[in-house]
Design an enzyme around this catalytic site. Structure first.
Site, short mmCIF file in Angstrom:
data_model
loop_
_atom_site.label_atom_id
_atom_site.label_comp_id
_atom_site.label_asym_id
_atom_site.label_seq_id
_atom_site.Cartn_x
_atom_site.Cartn_y
_atom_site.Cartn_z
N GLU A 264 0.83 -1.21 0.00
CA GLU A 264 0.00 0.00 0.00
C GLU A 264 0.87 1.26 0.00
OE1 GLU A 264 -3.62 2.22 2.46
OE2 GLU A 264 -2.48 0.63 3.42
N LYS B 158 -2.72 -2.09 -2.89
CA LYS B 158 -3.77 -1.21 -2.37
C LYS B 158 -3.37 0.22 -2.70
CE LYS B 158 -6.52 0.01 1.68
NZ LYS B 158 -7.03 -0.42 3.01
#
Length: 297
Positions: A177, A214
């Site tokens: 992420e 992500k």
């Protein structure tokens, strides 16, 4: 991965991944939004009791199930606690059919070169081993990008993939992420650089060593489609990043193959003061709206 049923659900399941992983720094704000003020607890342990009650209430809502919520990211203290006398990871999988992930990062370094790298994670191997023992399917770790800095973004992505390889070594699926701050003026430029750096690292992964990504909902719809289609990417999910739920859903619905992994946008409108019926009705509507945006692309 040891659980082929969970792998299939994350790879091909329709729905989204719930982010229930607020950590110590973000918990007070999450509780305030939920209607629990700071005078309701006197120390960290009582604070985490409060947030665990909120998370348990969400997970036990009838609409929170594998039909629309394919996975959930848990905070470490959530993993270590129980829901209805059952370890949390086991509960959400066996009771709700939702695949459990574990947030592993320990916060961010100070900003340098327009980014914030992750702080060193002490005892990471021991944490990953414990995650496997407690039934986690994968992990999640967050860095932050606040400028279109080629040097900074390259450093963020390199750190993420270094840790990703360590996580894969434990048989867990890493969610990488590198969040792009939604308010920066050069967000689109940062996302172009990020795409190039992610592609470079993905191309270097050997066959069979897949990861998840992500990413912040982008300025240019479908700029990340090459990542969705990359053979080393199991799934691409999107964070809400401070957008309202309506805007996050609208942006998500224009990006083919990307599903949601919302945190604040998931809990928007929920309150400790709501009756169970009102709470369950609100979370059901929220889940449905995020599901519809996730499958729209």
């Amino acid at each position: 991965m040891s659980n082929s049923e969970q792998l299939e659900q994350i790879r091909n399941g329709k729905g989204f991944i719930a982010a229930l992983d607020q950590s110590g720094g973000s918990t007070p704000k999450a509780l305030r939004l939920y209607g629990v003020e700071e005078d309701a607890y006197s120390n960290d342990e009582e604070m985490f009791d409060q947030i665990h009650q909120m998370r348990t209430r969400i997970v036990k809502a009838p609409a929170f199930n594998g039909e629309k919520v394919i996975g959930a990211i848990l905070f470490e203290k959530t993993m270590d606690r129980e829901m209805d006398g059952v370890p949390s990871g086991k509960f959400i999988w066996e009771d709700s059919g939702v695949v459990p992930f574990l947030k592993i990062d320990k916060g961010l370094e100070d900003e340098a070169n327009g980014v914030q790298l992750m702080k060193h994670i002490d005892g990471l191997d021991a944490l990953l081993k414990r995650g496997v023992e407690k039934g986690m399917f994968g992990t999640k770790m967050r860095s932050v990008i606040s400028a279109a800095s080629e040097e900074g973004i390259a450093a963020v992505v390199a750190q993420q993939f270094d840790l990703g390889r360590q996580i894969l070594g434990h048989g867990l699926m890493p969610i990488i992420e590198p969040e792009v701050t939604i308010s920066i003026a050069d967000k689109a430029e940062a996302e172009t650089i990020l795409l190039a750096e992610l592609t470079k690292q993905l191309d270097a992964l050997p066959e069979g060593k897949d990861v998840m990504l992500k990413l912040t909902l982008p300025e240019v719809a479908n700029i990340y489609k090459p990542l969705v289609d990359h053979p080393r990417v199991l799934r691409v999910v999107a964070l809400s990043g401070g957008y309202s739920r309506d805007e996050a859903n609208a942006r998500l619905s224009t990006n083919t193959g990307i599903i949601a992994s919302f945190s604040r946008a998931l809990t928007e409108g929920l309150s400790a003061q709501q009756s169970d019926a009102a709470f369950n009705e609100m979370i059901a509507g929220t889940i449905d709206s995020i599901y519809q945006a996730s499958v729209a692309g």
